[in-house]
Design an enzyme around this catalytic site. Structure first.
Site, short mmCIF file in Angstrom:
data_model
loop_
_atom_site.label_atom_id
_atom_site.label_comp_id
_atom_site.label_asym_id
_atom_site.label_seq_id
_atom_site.Cartn_x
_atom_site.Cartn_y
_atom_site.Cartn_z
N SER A 50 -7.15 0.48 6.60
CA SER A 50 -5.86 0.25 5.95
C SER A 50 -5.36 1.42 5.13
CB SER A 50 -5.93 -1.00 5.06
OG SER A 50 -6.93 -0.86 4.07
N ASP A 343 -2.45 -3.12 -5.24
CA ASP A 343 -3.04 -4.45 -5.16
C ASP A 343 -4.49 -4.33 -5.61
OD1 ASP A 343 -4.45 -3.43 -2.95
OD2 ASP A 343 -3.19 -4.44 -1.47
N HIS A 346 -5.99 -1.42 -2.88
CA HIS A 346 -5.34 -0.19 -2.46
C HIS A 346 -4.60 0.52 -3.60
CE1 HIS A 346 -5.54 -2.87 1.12
NE2 HIS A 346 -5.98 -1.77 1.69
#
Length: 368
Positions: A50, A343, A346
């Site tokens: 990600s 978040d 991340h």
């Protein structure tokens, strides 16, 4: 610019299981930058998770996606594109800083313009890891499947620019691999599936060997310049603090077992890269340390303009990531600037910019 697509019965046991599952989710024409010796980097290709996924998971049946608000709040006027941040991610920032293009598109973007192919794409998928089981747990695109897509991409490139130019791009482009975080934080410590069979030394051996195999496969396909990021200080992520140190008490210290595993893996990864380099003529495979630069931001936030490092901006900042970071998330911060993390897993675009600039300054010349 390209378009953007977009068996426990007690309640406490159920809650613990749910939290474990949630953490596992987080898991154009180019203007080339000139380098010493009149070298250039014509393209950037990304593999991994990600951190460098720019939207490949958008149309997959997976919970590891981010193509909805508030993701992308500061991206092109508030457009959620599948990037796991409030704005740009390292894939974008690297091509931008190298002067190649403004964004790195996902290879699986619908109607990807052909002119994007020669200057690079991202094959990365949120939730991916070096351990094949990691990708299966969240239906991410595994590294082996990313490699399959890369072969397809290479054939497309041959059709667009010809064999000779394609070989040049393979030899002189920058190929970046970012993985291992989901393996350690989720597959090992989160789901604890691998803990049944492996201790940390054995599991980090598995990951390092898998990474080495992937690099050898890329080399066999003609790739010569490869940057491989190590694992970050995973125990200092807000989600790790929450899961291991007190049910959402974001002020707790870092989870040392996570960090020790990351450091052990990094040492083994670096050694594997040295070995592959020594047995691969013309290869420039560079281990890139992200552990210490990110730890520096966490331990010395004021030096970099941050104030809040133990929780993210989205919701409570302690567990929200992927599908939990959504329009219903409560109290998402109005001003993201003081936050290191967007978040619970991340970093923010601001943090990414600092880290990418540091990485390129330290390692770019090693590819020449």
């Amino acid at each position: 610019m390209q378009s953007q697509p977009m068996k426990p019965s007690s309640s406490s046991s159920i809650l613990l299981f749910s939290l474990t599952v949630l953490v596992s989710l987080f898991s154009t024409g180019a203007v080339l930058m000139k380098h010493p010796g009149n070298n250039t980097i014509p393209a950037v290709i990304m593999f991994g998770d990600s951190i460098v996924d720019t939207g490949n998971n958008n149309n997959r049946k997976t919970l590891a996606k981010s193509n909805f608000p508030p993701y992308g709040r500061d991206f092109m006027g508030g457009m959620p594109t599948g990037r796991f941040s409030n704005g740009k991610v390292p894939a974008d920032l690297i091509v931008e800083e190298l002067g190649i293009k403004e964004f790195l598109p996902p290879y699986l973007q619908p109607n990807l313009p052909l002119e994007e192919i020669p200057t690079g794409v991202s094959f990365a998928s949120g939730g991916c890891g070096y351990d094949p089981l990691t990708s299966k747990l969240v239906a991410a695109i595994s590294l082996s499947d990313q490699l399959r897509l890369f072969k397809e991409y290479t054939q497309k490139m041959r059709e667009i620019v010809g064999d000779e130019k394609t070989e040049t791009i393979l030899k002189t482009g920058l190929f970046v691999v970012v993985a291992s975080s989901n393996d350690i934080a989720n597959t090992y410590f989160g789901f604890r599936i691998r803990k049944i069979r492996y201790d940390i030394p054995a599991y980090t051996d598995l990951l390092a060997v898998s990474a080495s195999t992937f690099l050898k496969e890329l080399y066999g396909l003609g790739v010569r310049r490869m940057g491989v990021l190590g694992a970050p200080p995973l125990g200092c992520l807000p989600s790790s603090r929450t899961m291991t140190l007190g049910g959402g008490t974001a002020g707790k210290d870092c989870a040392e077992n996570y960090n020790q595993a990351a450091e052990l893996f990094n040492a083994k990864l670096s050694a594997e890269i040295d070995c592959v380099n020594s047995n691969s003529p013309d290869a420039r495979i560079v281990y890139m340390d992200i552990y210490n630069p990110l730890l520096d931001l966490i331990q010395n936030p004021n030096k970099f303009g941050f104030e809040i490092v133990k929780k993210g901006c989205c919701g409570t900042g302690t567990i929200e990531a992927a599908i939990l970071c959504n329009p219903l998330s409560l109290s998402t911060c109005k001003n993201v600037s003081p936050y290191l993390f967007w978040d619970s897993y991340h970093p923010t675009e601001k943090a990414y910019k600092i880290l990418v600039s540091d990485l390129l300054k330290k390692y770019l010349n090693n590819f020449f």
